[in-house]
Design a protein around this motif. Structure first.
Motif, PDB file in Angstrom:
ATOM      1  N   SER A   1      32.306  86.572  -0.264  1.00 50.27           N
ATOM      2  CA  SER A   1      31.589  87.849  -0.296  1.00 50.27           C
ATOM      3  C   SER A   1      30.942  88.124   1.056  1.00 50.27           C
ATOM      4  O   SER A   1      30.784  87.219   1.887  1.00 50.27           O
ATOM      5  N   ARG A   2      30.534  89.372   1.274  1.00 50.75           N
ATOM      6  CA  ARG A   2      29.813  89.710   2.497  1.00 50.75           C
ATOM      7  C   ARG A   2      28.475  88.965   2.552  1.00 50.75           C
ATOM      8  O   ARG A   2      28.014  88.575   3.622  1.00 50.75           O
ATOM      9  N   PHE A   3      27.880  88.761   1.399  1.00 47.45           N
ATOM     10  CA  PHE A   3      26.603  88.054   1.343  1.00 47.45           C
ATOM     11  C   PHE A   3      26.765  86.614   1.832  1.00 47.45           C
ATOM     12  O   PHE A   3      25.996  86.132   2.662  1.00 47.45           O
TER      13      PHE A   3
ATOM     14  N   THR B   1      35.489 101.042   5.879  1.00 46.54           N
ATOM     15  CA  THR B   1      35.501  99.588   5.682  1.00 46.54           C
ATOM     16  C   THR B   1      35.115  99.176   4.270  1.00 46.54           C
ATOM     17  O   THR B   1      35.274  98.018   3.903  1.00 46.54           O
ATOM     18  N   LYS B   2      34.628 100.114   3.478  1.00 46.35           N
ATOM     19  CA  LYS B   2      34.193  99.801   2.111  1.00 46.35           C
ATOM     20  C   LYS B   2      34.784 100.827   1.147  1.00 46.35           C
ATOM     21  O   LYS B   2      34.898 102.003   1.474  1.00 46.35           O
ATOM     22  N   ALA B   3      35.125 100.343  -0.040  1.00 42.65           N
ATOM     23  CA  ALA B   3      35.790 101.207  -1.021  1.00 42.65           C
ATOM     24  C   ALA B   3      34.812 102.085  -1.790  1.00 42.65           C
ATOM     25  O   ALA B   3      35.195 103.118  -2.328  1.00 42.65           O
ATOM     26  N   THR B   4      33.554 101.669  -1.900  1.00 47.95           N
ATOM     27  CA  THR B   4      32.559 102.448  -2.632  1.00 47.95           C
ATOM     28  C   THR B   4      31.324 102.633  -1.760  1.00 47.95           C
ATOM     29  O   THR B   4      31.167 101.998  -0.723  1.00 47.95           O
ATOM     30  N   ARG B   5      30.443 103.492  -2.203  1.00 49.43           N
ATOM     31  CA  ARG B   5      29.189 103.724  -1.484  1.00 49.43           C
ATOM     32  C   ARG B   5      28.029 102.911  -2.048  1.00 49.43           C
ATOM     33  O   ARG B   5      26.926 102.970  -1.532  1.00 49.43           O
TER      34      ARG B   5
ATOM     35  N   LEU C   1      26.241 100.003  -2.007  1.00 51.74           N
ATOM     36  CA  LEU C   1      26.164  98.874  -1.086  1.00 51.74           C
ATOM     37  C   LEU C   1      25.874  97.533  -1.761  1.00 51.74           C
ATOM     38  O   LEU C   1      26.473  96.518  -1.383  1.00 51.74           O
ATOM     39  N   PRO C   2      24.957  97.466  -2.752  1.00 51.64           N
ATOM     40  CA  PRO C   2      24.738  96.154  -3.386  1.00 51.64           C
ATOM     41  C   PRO C   2      26.005  95.569  -3.999  1.00 51.64           C
ATOM     42  O   PRO C   2      26.264  94.372  -3.900  1.00 51.64           O
ATOM     43  N   TYR C   3      26.813  96.431  -4.615  1.00 60.24           N
ATOM     44  CA  TYR C   3      28.067  95.973  -5.212  1.00 60.24           C
ATOM     45  C   TYR C   3      29.009  95.453  -4.139  1.00 60.24           C
ATOM     46  O   TYR C   3      29.610  94.378  -4.270  1.00 60.24           O
ATOM     47  N   GLU C   4      29.152  96.202  -3.049  1.00 66.37           N
ATOM     48  CA  GLU C   4      30.033  95.801  -1.961  1.00 66.37           C
ATOM     49  C   GLU C   4      29.554  94.515  -1.294  1.00 66.37           C
ATOM     50  O   GLU C   4      30.349  93.726  -0.806  1.00 66.37           O
TER      51      GLU C   4
END
Length: 499
Positions: A223-225, A455-459, A461-464
């Motif tokens: 994950s990005r996290f 770069t991200k599929a949704t807006r 941000l916490p989910y991404e």
């Protein structure tokens, strides 16, 4: 119509062929084996090999693996998946199998490729406007030149040569190494051989498929996290915070993970606690522990020795710790070398530094070498996806439509990355500097931005930020590139692009 030459029909070569074919280029793929698959082709796969990454991550964005595949598909299943991909996207007619590249040189604005067709026993010269080298990080099996090895009366094999368990059955086996293939073969040998010795220089951290036997590894590593906890060469705002005032959080996160692994694998009882920090090791060489490996070490079914081979003599193998073994088979899990014997000077010296590291912008191109790209030299923990995105990037590079900085800025970036690998994260020099892990998202984001894509599929941000990588997201993101007609952007162009 421009003619594109692609060397290699592994996952990177197939993704590259598909990307160029989709844009209307004439494509020829040169493959030395009889089938697609690269490292997954059956003649190069050892018995029991499986993916390190789960089924849903180790897939192309628009071609998911079959739902009936297990979470960690076998090598045979991956090869079948790649063959289906090649068939589905019409790549097979473009592939010349059983054909090797013997020389590649740039003459009069085109690449001249000399090939040898083993099936028909003849040589030929092909000419291409653009060439993509897709031989990847696992090109040539490496067996160290141990002293006296020629006198050994037993067998010395590379792990890739253990195609059947019968090779080890009822024999005394010594396995060299601690990487994935070495521990896989040692685990197999413990079940079928008369005895199994594992010889390794130093213990490495391995991760389980399920942390604490509950949490799938993808939630903690993909994950990005999780990526933010590594000290990246280019940092986001959150990473800058973590690696300054947030350093105690970073330290606690890694030490906690180490404690979990020590307990789950009984590393102290096995005598296999690594001497280095786990965050300093995690890269493309991070191994997933074979099921039962540590249990077999602990009970003695695998006799592990932290030492190296001194020399061979007759039927004996002398170790540096003074012990002497008499194995029937020595299996070397000592990796692969990246060789390009077909590429001569001055191109090779421009692309590779004196230490053997690749000098490639975005791990794909060198601005001093015209009309040449490398796909699969951005190896990651999900190389299917990083190769696919890189292939789309390379198409735009060949078309001259990327939003790239000036040539001198590109060279500065290559210099910076080369120095960063040596001084800030030495493990990044593995695979000749062609591993982008653990900075998978950072690398993908750079490629997407160069292509002018999101770069991200949704807006949300916490989910991404917390969700594991999902190749299907990039299918949606890449559709924007497919829908757009190519537009010329007045920025830096690759040297001598043929119009």
């Amino acid at each position: 119509m421009k003619h594109i030459g692609i060397i290699g029909a592994g996952l990177s070569g197939l993704a590259t062929a598909k990307a160029f074919l989709r844009e209307g280029f004439h494509v020829t793929v040169i493959e030395k084996s009889a089938e697609v698959g690269g490292v997954w082709e059956k003649s190069r796969s050892y018995h029991g090999v499986a993916t390190q990454t789960t089924r849903d991550e180790y897939a192309f964005s628009d071609f998911p693996m079959p739902a009936h595949y297990p979470q960690w598909p076998s090598g045979q299943q991956v090869q079948q998946y790649l063959a289906s991909y090649a068939h589905h996207f019409g790549i097979l007619p473009a592939i010349r199998f059983n054909t090797a590249v013997t020389n590649l040189k740039y003459e009069n604005g085109v690449w001249e490729m000399e090939i040898y067709d083993a099936a028909e026993d003849y040589t030929d010269t092909l000419r291409f406007h653009f060439v993509a080298i897709c031989t990847g990080t696992f090109h040539k099996p490496h067996i160290p030149a141990f002293k006296g090895m020629e006198s050994f009366t037993g067998q010395v094999l590379h792990t890739s040569q253990v195609a059947d368990a019968g090779v080890l059955k009822d024999k005394s086996v010594a396995v060299v190494g601690f990487a994935k293939s070495a521990t896989d073969i040692a685990t197999l040998a413990a079940d079928v051989a008369s005895e199994c010795q594992l010889l390794y220089r130093k213990a490495q951290w391995k991760v389980p498929r399920y942390f604490g036997n509950l949490i799938n590894m993808r939630y903690l590593l993909f994950s990005r996290f999780s990526e933010a906890f590594f000290n990246a060469p280019y940092k986001t705002g959150f990473q800058k915070f973590l690696h300054s005032v947030g350093k105690p959080l970073v330290w606690a996160q890694w030490r906690g993970l180490e404690l979990l692994l020590k307990k789950q694998f009984s590393l102290k009882a096995c005598g296999m606690i690594p001497a280095h920090r786990i965050e300093d090791q995690i890269s493309c060489s991070l191994g997933v522990a074979p099921e039962g490996f540590y249990e077999k070490v602990k009970c003695g079914a695998i006799r592990a020795r932290q030492t190296e081979i001194s020399h061979f003599e007759g039927n004996r193998v002398y170790l540096q710790n003074g012990a002497v073994l008499t194995p029937d088979v020595v299996v070397c899990g000592t990796g692969f070398t990246q060789t390009m014997p077909f590429l001569g000077e001055p191109y090779k010296s421009a692309i590779m530094d004196k230490d053997g590291g690749f000098r490639l912008f975005r791990n794909i191109v060198n601005p001093d070498v015209p009309q040449l790209g490398f796909i699969g030299f951005n190896s990651s923990l999900f190389t299917t996806l990083t190769s696919e995105i890189a292939a789309n990037w390379l198409v735009k590079y060949a078309q001259g439509t990327l939003q790239l900085p000036a040539k001198e800025e590109i060279k500065k970036d290559m210099d910076y990355m080369a120095q960063w690998r040596k001084t800030s994260r030495p493990v990044s020099s593995e695979f000749s500097g062609t591993c982008v892990a653990p900075f998978n998202f950072m690398h993908l984001d750079m490629l997407m931005k160069d292509m002018g894509l999101k770069t991200k599929a949704t807006r949300w941000l916490p989910y991404e930020f917390f969700k594991p990588i999902n190749p299907k997201d990039y299918r949606i993101l890449l559709q924007a590139a497919v829908r757009k007609a190519p537009q010329h952007i007045p920025v830096y162009q690759p040297a001598e692009i043929i119009q």
